[in-house]
Scaffold this motif. Structure first.
Motif, PDB file in Angstrom:
ATOM      1  N   LEU A 294      80.299  31.669  25.464  1.00  0.00           N
ATOM      2  CA  LEU A 294      79.370  32.066  24.408  1.00  0.00           C
ATOM      3  C   LEU A 294      79.315  30.976  23.344  1.00  0.00           C
ATOM      4  O   LEU A 294      80.354  30.534  22.848  1.00  0.00           O
ATOM      5  N   GLU A 295      78.132  30.541  23.042  1.00  0.00           N
ATOM      6  CA  GLU A 295      77.917  29.608  21.929  1.00  0.00           C
ATOM      7  C   GLU A 295      77.269  30.419  20.816  1.00  0.00           C
ATOM      8  O   GLU A 295      76.077  30.729  20.866  1.00  0.00           O
ATOM      9  N   ILE A 296      78.069  30.807  19.857  1.00  0.00           N
ATOM     10  CA  ILE A 296      77.575  31.733  18.837  1.00  0.00           C
ATOM     11  C   ILE A 296      77.165  30.959  17.588  1.00  0.00           C
ATOM     12  O   ILE A 296      77.993  30.299  16.950  1.00  0.00           O
ATOM     13  N   ALA A 297      75.880  31.051  17.280  1.00  0.00           N
ATOM     14  CA  ALA A 297      75.383  30.382  16.073  1.00  0.00           C
ATOM     15  C   ALA A 297      75.894  31.109  14.838  1.00  0.00           C
ATOM     16  O   ALA A 297      76.225  32.305  14.900  1.00  0.00           O
ATOM     17  N   SER A 298      75.956  30.377  13.724  1.00  0.00           N
ATOM     18  CA  SER A 298      76.460  31.043  12.514  1.00  0.00           C
ATOM     19  C   SER A 298      75.483  32.137  12.095  1.00  0.00           C
ATOM     20  O   SER A 298      74.262  31.951  12.114  1.00  0.00           O
ATOM     21  N   GLY A 299      76.069  33.312  11.798  1.00  0.00           N
ATOM     22  CA  GLY A 299      75.222  34.449  11.394  1.00  0.00           C
ATOM     23  C   GLY A 299      74.645  35.202  12.569  1.00  0.00           C
ATOM     24  O   GLY A 299      73.843  36.132  12.399  1.00  0.00           O
ATOM     25  N   ALA A 300      75.085  34.848  13.773  1.00  0.00           N
ATOM     26  CA  ALA A 300      74.566  35.570  14.940  1.00  0.00           C
ATOM     27  C   ALA A 300      75.142  36.977  15.025  1.00  0.00           C
ATOM     28  O   ALA A 300      74.482  37.914  15.462  1.00  0.00           O
ATOM     29  N   MET A 301      76.423  37.098  14.600  1.00  0.00           N
ATOM     30  CA  MET A 301      77.085  38.405  14.659  1.00  0.00           C
ATOM     31  C   MET A 301      77.819  38.645  13.351  1.00  0.00           C
ATOM     32  O   MET A 301      78.320  37.700  12.758  1.00  0.00           O
ATOM     33  N   ASN A 302      77.897  39.867  12.924  1.00  0.00           N
ATOM     34  CA  ASN A 302      78.659  40.158  11.717  1.00  0.00           C
ATOM     35  C   ASN A 302      79.472  41.448  11.842  1.00  0.00           C
ATOM     36  O   ASN A 302      79.790  42.092  10.850  1.00  0.00           O
ATOM     37  N   SER A 303      79.788  41.830  13.075  1.00  0.00           N
ATOM     38  CA  SER A 303      80.611  43.036  13.231  1.00  0.00           C
ATOM     39  C   SER A 303      81.933  42.694  13.895  1.00  0.00           C
ATOM     40  O   SER A 303      82.035  41.704  14.634  1.00  0.00           O
ATOM     41  N   GLU A 304      82.916  43.542  13.594  1.00  0.00           N
ATOM     42  CA  GLU A 304      84.227  43.339  14.216  1.00  0.00           C
ATOM     43  C   GLU A 304      84.238  44.045  15.552  1.00  0.00           C
ATOM     44  O   GLU A 304      84.086  45.266  15.603  1.00  0.00           O
ATOM     45  N   TYR A 305      84.396  43.270  16.598  1.00  0.00           N
ATOM     46  CA  TYR A 305      84.330  43.866  17.921  1.00  0.00           C
ATOM     47  C   TYR A 305      85.548  43.463  18.748  1.00  0.00           C
ATOM     48  O   TYR A 305      86.273  42.531  18.407  1.00  0.00           O
ATOM     49  N   ARG A 306      85.720  44.195  19.819  1.00  0.00           N
ATOM     50  CA  ARG A 306      86.817  43.937  20.741  1.00  0.00           C
ATOM     51  C   ARG A 306      86.242  43.193  21.933  1.00  0.00           C
ATOM     52  O   ARG A 306      85.180  43.585  22.457  1.00  0.00           O
ATOM     53  N   GLU A 307      86.899  42.136  22.359  1.00  0.00           N
ATOM     54  CA  GLU A 307      86.366  41.374  23.471  1.00  0.00           C
ATOM     55  C   GLU A 307      87.201  41.651  24.727  1.00  0.00           C
ATOM     56  O   GLU A 307      88.426  41.634  24.683  1.00  0.00           O
ATOM     57  N   VAL A 308      86.525  41.937  25.794  1.00  0.00           N
ATOM     58  CA  VAL A 308      87.214  42.274  27.047  1.00  0.00           C
ATOM     59  C   VAL A 308      86.681  41.370  28.152  1.00  0.00           C
ATOM     60  O   VAL A 308      85.467  41.205  28.287  1.00  0.00           O
ATOM     61  N   PHE A 309      87.594  40.793  28.902  1.00  0.00           N
ATOM     62  CA  PHE A 309      87.170  39.985  30.052  1.00  0.00           C
ATOM     63  C   PHE A 309      87.193  40.838  31.311  1.00  0.00           C
ATOM     64  O   PHE A 309      88.152  41.580  31.543  1.00  0.00           O
TER      65      PHE A 309
END
Lengths: 175, 433
Positions: free
Chosen positions: B417-432
């Motif tokens: 994932l290439e996440i641009a600044s301001g693309a997301m603003n929530s706290e999430y859990r990442e699962v592979f």
């Protein structure tokens, strides 16, 4: 003495006749004045067909066929014939309790949809996830609605949901 | 004095002669004039006068106010043998002659099985008048709550359905009373001499039986229908006289017909639980259920789950939009405006997104997804976002997943994932996965 008695009898008789005359007079007046009448009117009409599909009820109860080993619980209802449903020529939206359903399979004379619902406890954890199939078949004489789910627990939670919120299922033509 | 006496006697004789004439006229009119008068009372809907007409009601109000009839019946016949046989008859009426909604009251009777009436033997008219059949469960509905306070033939805090009972109903927006008064004489014969053996007084069981006979014999079969019953044999209707404030019986009309609307539900199934009852209760048990092992269905909140994938459609149209980027050499994905609007209007919806970048859909349509577009999912509350695929780099452009309250992000390990600044603003859990 005899004259007096005769006189009293005469007066009494007159009195009785006058009283009877008054009663008969009142009754006669009522009967002569009586007219045929109609109070109110009845304006019901049984509808045997409807223009678009709309089903609402305060509850849903799922039945399980004793001889069915697939644990399927169903609610079946025969409804009024829908006059002008044509899934080939028109577009429709299926709405259940104000939720627009996605991925509905709309055929010439039938609609199939799937509903997934999660139930949370007071701690915010999911206590049940129920799926329900909706099938509406528009037949020549009536419309058959079937709701089906698998498992007693799912059926119980869905029954509870419909008891609390009622059911309002609409198939709306998109103009 | 003598003159007065003579005048008095003359008046008396005159009045007597006049009375005799009136009596003769009455006898003649009553017995020899064959005029017939017919009175008809049509008992239509029992909606209060302060309730708006049907076309002025909102959808929510319609459920509550649109329908109210004097008689309502429900019959779960249990033809499929999947519950219990249940017969219910409810009378809707008013408690006052203003006919307003605060004067609504309903009283009903319930029978588990198929009721057949019988002649209740009574020793006096008074007993017949007060008799309440004990085979039924009785319910009253007041102020939105249905309850039963019937404790036997002569004890009840709910309305007793006996011949003494008079209900106030609405006809032509005017108050009338209705009372079960029907009866008939039974005669016998002894040596060609006819004599009266006794009188049979109809009770509410007789009415109940007739109503369900009507329901069972309807030619449309199972369903919800309206019919008009002829209640003339059973009930007497009296009109309210506003001048004297009395309900007056009509004793001069030759034939009085009383018609009332019956709305009924006739079901092939048996009743399975109390929510199917007109009274919300079966055998005075609001939790009645034929299922033995009840499951605890207590919950706080329900959420409708939407599982969106590349095949999802809204009203037959694609749910996702794709924008080609020459710079990135592929397509950016986003939710359509219609989809965003839809989810914005359903705050209790739980939205999951699952994209398979190697799916048949993408390969068939030659859509090479390179990322999520500007504002792709902005403002749509997402629960779980799953991306499947092999050896891909996904670019999340500005605000693509902002304000989504995303809870879980699932992806294959080989997807970067290439996440641009301001693309997301929530706290999430990442699962592979």
């Amino acid at each position: 003495m005899k004259n007096t008695v005769t006189l009293i009898v005469f007066y009494l008789l007159c009195f009785v006749i006058i009283v009877a005359g008054v009663f008969c007079g009142i009754r006669l007046y009522k009967e002569v004045k009586a007219e045929s009448y109609i109070n109110g009117s009845i304006d019901i009409s049984n509808r045997f067909s409807q223009e678009s599909f709309n089903y609402s009820s305060t509850s849903v109860v799922f039945y399980h066929d004793l001889y069915d080993d697939t644990q399927t619980y169903t609610f079946e209802k025969e409804l009024l014939k829908v006059d002008d449903f044509d899934g080939n020529k028109k577009s429709y939206q299926v709405v259940l309790n104000d939720y627009v359903l996605l991925n509905c399979e709309i055929n010439a004379g039938s609609v199939f949809a799937m509903v997934d619902m999660d139930f949370y406890n007071t701690e915010g954890k999911v206590v049940n996830s129920a799926s329900m199939k909706i099938s509406v078949k528009f037949l020549s004489g009536n419309t058959q609605l079937t709701l089906a789910t698998t498992g007693k627990e799912n059926a119980s939670f869905l029954e509870q949901y419909f008891k609390d919120n009622g059911i309002r299922l609409q198939i709306i033509e998109i103009l | 004095m003598k003159v007065l006496k003579t005048i008095g006697n003359c008046c008396l004789v005159f009045l007597t002669v006049l009375s005799i004439c009136v009596i003769i006229a009455f006898v003649y009119y009553h017995f020899f004039v064959k005029d017939t008068t017919i009175g008809v009372n049509n008992v239509n809907d029992q909606l209060a006068l302060d309730v708006k007409k049907a076309d002025e009601l909102t959808e929510e109000e319609k459920d509550e106010f649109e329908e109210r009839w004097f008689m309502e019946a429900s019959y779960y016949s249990n033809a499929k043998n999947n519950g219990v046989q249940l017969q219910e008859l409810k009378y809707n009426y008013f408690t006052g002659y203003n006919l307003t909604s605060d004067q609504y009251r309903s009283t009903g009777m319930q029978y588990m099985g198929d009721f057949n009436t019988y002649s209740s033997e009574v020793n006096s008219k008074d007993e017949a008048q007060n008799r309440v059949l004990s085979e039924f469960y009785y319910y009253d509905t007041t102020n939105g709550i249905t309850w039963s306070g019937f404790k036997g033939q002569y004890g009840s805090v709910s309305t007793t359905l006996n011949r003494e009972q008079q209900f106030i109903i609405k006809i032509d927006d005017r108050p009338f009373s209705i009372q079960l008064t029907g009866k008939y004489d039974v005669h016998g014969k002894f040596l060609f001499i006819k004599y009266k053996k006794g009188t049979v007084y109809f009770d509410y069981g007789d009415v109940f039986d007739c109503v369900f006979t009507a329901i069972k014999s309807n030619d449309k079969g199972y369903g919800d229908y309206y019919i008009t019953l002829d209640l003339s044999q059973y009930f007497t209707i009296k009109e309210y006289d506003t001048a004297t404030k009395k309900f007056k019986a009509d004793d001069v009309t030759d034939v009085i017909k009383n018609y009332a609307v019956l709305k009924f539900h006739y079901d092939e199934n048996g009743a399975r639980n109390s929510t199917q009852s007109l009274f919300g209760s079966i055998a005075c048990n609001p939790s009645y259920d034929t299922e033995q092992d009840k499951i605890d269905t207590t919950y706080w909140q329900e959420r409708m789950t939407y599982n969106l994938d590349e095949n999802s459609k809204l009203n037959g149209k694609e749910l996702f939009a794709y924008r080609y980027s020459e710079v990135y050499g592929g397509y950016f994905l986003s939710l359509t405006m219609d989809a965003k609007k839809l989810f914005a209007e359903m705050p209790r919806a739980k939205v999951n997104v699952m994209l398979d970048l190697d799916s048949e859909y993408f390969s068939t349509n030659e859509i090479n997804i390179v990322g999520f577009d500007y504002n792709a999912f902005e403002g749509v509350e997402l629960d779980t976002f799953t991306v499947k695929g092999k050896d891909k780099t996904l670019y999340l452009l500005e605000k693509s997943l902002s304000n989504t309250s995303l809870q879980v992000l699932k992806r294959n390990f080989s997807i970067k994932l290439e996440i641009a600044s301001g693309a997301m603003n929530s706290e999430y859990r990442e699962v592979f996965i």
